[in-house]
Design a protein around this motif. Structure first.
Motif, PDB file in Angstrom:
ATOM      1  N   ASN A 189       9.978  -2.456  10.306  1.00 41.61           N
ATOM      2  CA  ASN A 189       9.954  -1.051  10.713  1.00 41.61           C
ATOM      3  C   ASN A 189       8.507  -0.587  10.724  1.00 41.61           C
ATOM      4  OD1 ASN A 189      10.718   1.709  11.176  1.00 41.61           O
ATOM      5  ND2 ASN A 189      10.328   2.074   9.006  1.00 41.61           N
ATOM      6  N   LEU A 190       8.072  -0.049  11.838  1.00 41.50           N
ATOM      7  CA  LEU A 190       6.679   0.406  11.957  1.00 41.50           C
ATOM      8  C   LEU A 190       6.594   1.846  12.441  1.00 41.50           C
ATOM      9  CD1 LEU A 190       5.283  -2.869  13.533  1.00 41.50           C
ATOM     10  CD2 LEU A 190       4.891  -2.067  11.212  1.00 41.50           C
ATOM     11  N   ASP A 191       7.695   2.573  12.358  1.00 42.77           N
ATOM     12  CA  ASP A 191       7.700   3.968  12.794  1.00 42.77           C
ATOM     13  C   ASP A 191       6.655   4.773  12.028  1.00 42.77           C
ATOM     14  OD1 ASP A 191       9.737   3.360  14.481  1.00 42.77           O
ATOM     15  OD2 ASP A 191      11.338   4.231  13.246  1.00 42.77           O
ATOM     16  N   GLY A 192       5.789   5.455  12.789  1.00 43.63           N
ATOM     17  CA  GLY A 192       4.761   6.275  12.177  1.00 43.63           C
ATOM     18  C   GLY A 192       3.493   5.525  11.853  1.00 43.63           C
ATOM     19  N   TYR A 193       3.513   4.203  12.001  1.00 46.25           N
ATOM     20  CA  TYR A 193       2.334   3.391  11.684  1.00 46.25           C
ATOM     21  C   TYR A 193       1.905   2.566  12.892  1.00 46.25           C
ATOM     22  CZ  TYR A 193       2.817   4.681   6.795  1.00 46.25           C
ATOM     23  OH  TYR A 193       2.878   5.394   5.619  1.00 46.25           O
ATOM     24  N   GLU A 194       2.227   3.065  14.064  1.00 42.92           N
ATOM     25  CA  GLU A 194       1.852   2.330  15.272  1.00 42.92           C
ATOM     26  C   GLU A 194       0.344   2.173  15.416  1.00 42.92           C
ATOM     27  OE1 GLU A 194       5.866   4.195  15.912  1.00 42.92           O
ATOM     28  OE2 GLU A 194       3.933   4.835  15.113  1.00 42.92           O
ATOM     29  N   TYR A 195      -0.409   3.060  14.789  1.00 41.03           N
ATOM     30  CA  TYR A 195      -1.868   3.000  14.900  1.00 41.03           C
ATOM     31  C   TYR A 195      -2.444   1.755  14.222  1.00 41.03           C
ATOM     32  CZ  TYR A 195      -1.953   4.553  10.017  1.00 41.03           C
ATOM     33  OH  TYR A 195      -1.772   4.643   8.664  1.00 41.03           O
ATOM     34  N   THR A 196      -1.653   1.097  13.379  1.00 43.82           N
ATOM     35  CA  THR A 196      -2.139  -0.100  12.695  1.00 43.82           C
ATOM     36  C   THR A 196      -1.993  -1.351  13.555  1.00 43.82           C
ATOM     37  OG1 THR A 196       0.019  -0.599  11.687  1.00 43.82           O
ATOM     38  CG2 THR A 196      -1.439   0.899  10.482  1.00 43.82           C
ATOM     39  N   LEU A 197      -1.384  -1.223  14.730  1.00 46.81           N
ATOM     40  CA  LEU A 197      -1.115  -2.372  15.584  1.00 46.81           C
ATOM     41  C   LEU A 197      -2.083  -2.415  16.744  1.00 46.81           C
ATOM     42  CD1 LEU A 197       2.763  -1.996  15.721  1.00 46.81           C
ATOM     43  CD2 LEU A 197       1.412  -3.299  14.070  1.00 46.81           C
ATOM     44  N   SER A 198      -2.344  -3.615  17.225  1.00 46.26           N
ATOM     45  CA  SER A 198      -3.261  -3.768  18.356  1.00 46.26           C
ATOM     46  C   SER A 198      -2.528  -3.690  19.692  1.00 46.26           C
ATOM     47  CB  SER A 198      -4.005  -5.111  18.261  1.00 46.26           C
ATOM     48  OG  SER A 198      -3.091  -6.189  18.212  1.00 46.26           O
ATOM     49  N   ASN A 199      -1.235  -4.057  19.706  1.00 49.18           N
ATOM     50  CA  ASN A 199      -0.448  -4.028  20.948  1.00 49.18           C
ATOM     51  C   ASN A 199       0.950  -3.506  20.663  1.00 49.18           C
ATOM     52  OD1 ASN A 199      -2.239  -5.476  23.009  1.00 49.18           O
ATOM     53  ND2 ASN A 199      -2.206  -6.942  21.317  1.00 49.18           N
ATOM     54  N   TRP A 246      -2.777  -7.580   8.371  1.00 47.27           N
ATOM     55  CA  TRP A 246      -1.945  -7.000   9.424  1.00 47.27           C
ATOM     56  C   TRP A 246      -0.688  -6.394   8.815  1.00 47.27           C
ATOM     57  CZ3 TRP A 246      -3.771  -6.677  14.297  1.00 47.27           C
ATOM     58  CH2 TRP A 246      -4.820  -7.522  14.643  1.00 47.27           C
ATOM     59  N   THR A 247      -0.317  -5.226   9.300  1.00 49.89           N
ATOM     60  CA  THR A 247       0.900  -4.578   8.812  1.00 49.89           C
ATOM     61  C   THR A 247       2.119  -5.376   9.242  1.00 49.89           C
ATOM     62  OG1 THR A 247      -0.128  -2.383   8.901  1.00 49.89           O
ATOM     63  CG2 THR A 247       2.276  -2.465   8.840  1.00 49.89           C
ATOM     64  N   ARG A 248       2.930  -5.822   8.262  1.00 50.89           N
ATOM     65  CA  ARG A 248       4.146  -6.569   8.553  1.00 50.89           C
ATOM     66  C   ARG A 248       5.337  -5.618   8.691  1.00 50.89           C
ATOM     67  NH1 ARG A 248       6.050 -11.966   7.422  1.00 50.89           N
ATOM     68  NH2 ARG A 248       3.869 -12.562   7.754  1.00 50.89           N
ATOM     69  N   THR A 249       5.410  -4.607   7.831  1.00 54.99           N
ATOM     70  CA  THR A 249       6.508  -3.645   7.896  1.00 54.99           C
ATOM     71  C   THR A 249       6.192  -2.444   7.023  1.00 54.99           C
ATOM     72  OG1 THR A 249       8.916  -3.386   7.738  1.00 54.99           O
ATOM     73  CG2 THR A 249       7.827  -4.551   5.953  1.00 54.99           C
ATOM     74  N   VAL A 250       6.987  -1.403   7.164  1.00 58.94           N
ATOM     75  CA  VAL A 250       6.905  -0.210   6.318  1.00 58.94           C
ATOM     76  C   VAL A 250       8.282   0.000   5.716  1.00 58.94           C
ATOM     77  CG1 VAL A 250       6.445   2.261   6.231  1.00 58.94           C
ATOM     78  CG2 VAL A 250       5.087   0.789   7.740  1.00 58.94           C
ATOM     79  N   ALA A 251       8.351   0.036   4.366  1.00 61.81           N
ATOM     80  CA  ALA A 251       9.632   0.161   3.660  1.00 61.81           C
ATOM     81  C   ALA A 251       9.713   1.523   2.988  1.00 61.81           C
ATOM     82  CB  ALA A 251       9.772  -0.945   2.625  1.00 61.81           C
ATOM     83  N   LEU A 256       0.836  -1.205   0.000  1.00 63.01           N
ATOM     84  CA  LEU A 256       0.000   0.000   0.000  1.00 63.01           C
ATOM     85  C   LEU A 256       0.867   1.249   0.000  1.00 63.01           C
ATOM     86  CD1 LEU A 256      -2.451  -1.192   2.816  1.00 63.01           C
ATOM     87  CD2 LEU A 256      -2.600  -1.658   0.372  1.00 63.01           C
ATOM     88  N   GLY A 257       0.410   2.269  -0.751  1.00 66.25           N
ATOM     89  CA  GLY A 257       1.104   3.550  -0.767  1.00 66.25           C
ATOM     90  C   GLY A 257       2.397   3.491  -1.564  1.00 66.25           C
ATOM     91  N   SER A 258       3.197   4.520  -1.395  1.00 69.37           N
ATOM     92  CA  SER A 258       4.510   4.577  -2.048  1.00 69.37           C
ATOM     93  C   SER A 258       5.383   5.583  -1.306  1.00 69.37           C
ATOM     94  CB  SER A 258       4.372   4.984  -3.519  1.00 69.37           C
ATOM     95  OG  SER A 258       3.791   6.260  -3.653  1.00 69.37           O
ATOM     96  N   ASP A 259       6.620   5.198  -1.117  1.00 66.46           N
ATOM     97  CA  ASP A 259       7.593   6.084  -0.433  1.00 66.46           C
ATOM     98  C   ASP A 259       7.035   6.742   0.832  1.00 66.46           C
ATOM     99  OD1 ASP A 259       9.447   5.537  -2.450  1.00 66.46           O
ATOM    100  OD2 ASP A 259       8.654   7.147  -3.687  1.00 66.46           O
ATOM    101  N   PRO A 260       6.671   6.068   1.889  1.00 65.25           N
ATOM    102  CA  PRO A 260       6.968   4.662   2.134  1.00 65.25           C
ATOM    103  C   PRO A 260       5.856   3.713   1.672  1.00 65.25           C
ATOM    104  CG  PRO A 260       6.142   5.622   4.137  1.00 65.25           C
ATOM    105  CD  PRO A 260       6.185   6.734   3.125  1.00 65.25           C
ATOM    106  N   TYR A 261       6.231   2.429   1.607  1.00 63.32           N
ATOM    107  CA  TYR A 261       5.294   1.370   1.254  1.00 63.32           C
ATOM    108  C   TYR A 261       4.923   0.602   2.522  1.00 63.32           C
ATOM    109  CZ  TYR A 261       7.089   2.212  -3.475  1.00 63.32           C
ATOM    110  OH  TYR A 261       7.464   2.781  -4.659  1.00 63.32           O
ATOM    111  N   ARG A 262       3.634   0.414   2.711  1.00 65.22           N
ATOM    112  CA  ARG A 262       3.181  -0.394   3.854  1.00 65.22           C
ATOM    113  C   ARG A 262       2.814  -1.776   3.345  1.00 65.22           C
ATOM    114  NH1 ARG A 262      -1.826  -0.924   6.966  1.00 65.22           N
ATOM    115  NH2 ARG A 262      -2.841   0.627   5.624  1.00 65.22           N
ATOM    116  N   ILE A 263       3.500  -2.780   3.865  1.00 64.86           N
ATOM    117  CA  ILE A 263       3.284  -4.164   3.428  1.00 64.86           C
ATOM    118  C   ILE A 263       2.434  -4.875   4.475  1.00 64.86           C
ATOM    119  CG2 ILE A 263       4.401  -6.329   2.794  1.00 64.86           C
ATOM    120  CD1 ILE A 263       6.890  -4.730   2.066  1.00 64.86           C
ATOM    121  N   THR A 264       1.307  -5.419   4.043  1.00 62.92           N
ATOM    122  CA  THR A 264       0.407  -6.118   4.961  1.00 62.92           C
ATOM    123  C   THR A 264       0.319  -7.586   4.563  1.00 62.92           C
ATOM    124  OG1 THR A 264      -1.619  -5.719   3.677  1.00 62.92           O
ATOM    125  CG2 THR A 264      -0.939  -4.009   5.239  1.00 62.92           C
TER     126      THR A 264
END
Length: 219
Positions: free
Chosen positions: A173-183, A115-120, A103-111
């Protein structure tokens, strides 16, 4: 020496300390041996030990894939393993290949599985003719080969046209995308220890948890 012969058969090996205790006793050999055996059955005198606990405490295996034997029961247990790479070989099994969205671009969110696995920060197809490929957020990309277990190693995905190509295996890496996590929880400094950088050219990719989070009342 009757004491030495007895200890050779009843223990993992005779020690001078045990022999000294026996030989300094005023009791008969029979009484000493009977008392010793009886004491072995009393946890108040000889605490109970567990080979399973001892083995787990001293185990330092890399465990790149999931195992049902010889591992901790929960990711928050002492000595559980945590990895820094986003995809491992176990993600690509012929009867259950993981499917991911980018999802997205620069950065890319990989789910994966929603569930979000990482942000590249960057992600490109390396195969000839695909360098300008644009990832489609509506497409589920299936893993089509075993990922290389190193940061920026090859991550094989199948595109809409059916071709199996490769991109980079990013670090978690999940910096800035903590809202996608449950814990989310923070580990104190020194809590995790790298256990496999000798095998990865100095890259610290797999870590061992040095505490049990269940012992933390704030957890």
């Amino acid at each position: 020496n009757e004491y030495a012969r007895f200890l050779e058969t009843a223990t993992f090996g005779t020690t001078e300390e045990e022999l000294h205790v026996f030989e300094s006793s005023p009791n008969s050999v029979e009484v000493d041996i009977t008392t010793w055996i009886s004491n072995q059955m009393k946890p108040s005198i000889v605490p109970m030990t567990s080979h399973r606990v001892f083995w787990r405490k001293h185990l330092g295996g890399r465990l790149p894939t999931s195992r049902q034997m010889g591992t901790t029961d929960h990711p928050c247990d002492l000595n559980s393993r945590w990895r820094k790479i986003s995809f491992v070989r176990n993600d690509e099994i012929w009867w259950s290949r993981e499917k991911l969205r980018i999802l997205g671009s620069d950065p890319y969110r990989i789910t994966v599985g929603g569930w979000t696995r990482t942000v590249a920060s960057s992600l490109t197809i390396e195969n000839e003719g695909y360098q300008n490929y644009t990832f489609d957020a509506t497409v589920e990309y299936e893993l089509c080969g075993r990922p290389e277990e190193r940061i920026n190693g090859r991550l094989y995905i199948r595109l809409e046209d059916g071709n199996c190509v490769w991109t980079q295996n990013p670090a978690i890496n999940l910096d800035g995308y903590e809202y996608t996590l449950s814990n989310i929880f923070n580990l104190p400094d020194g809590t995790v220890q790298s256990i496999d950088h000798w095998w990865n050219g100095g890259q610290a990719l797999v870590f061992k948890l040095g505490i049990s989070l269940f012992d933390d009342p704030s957890f």
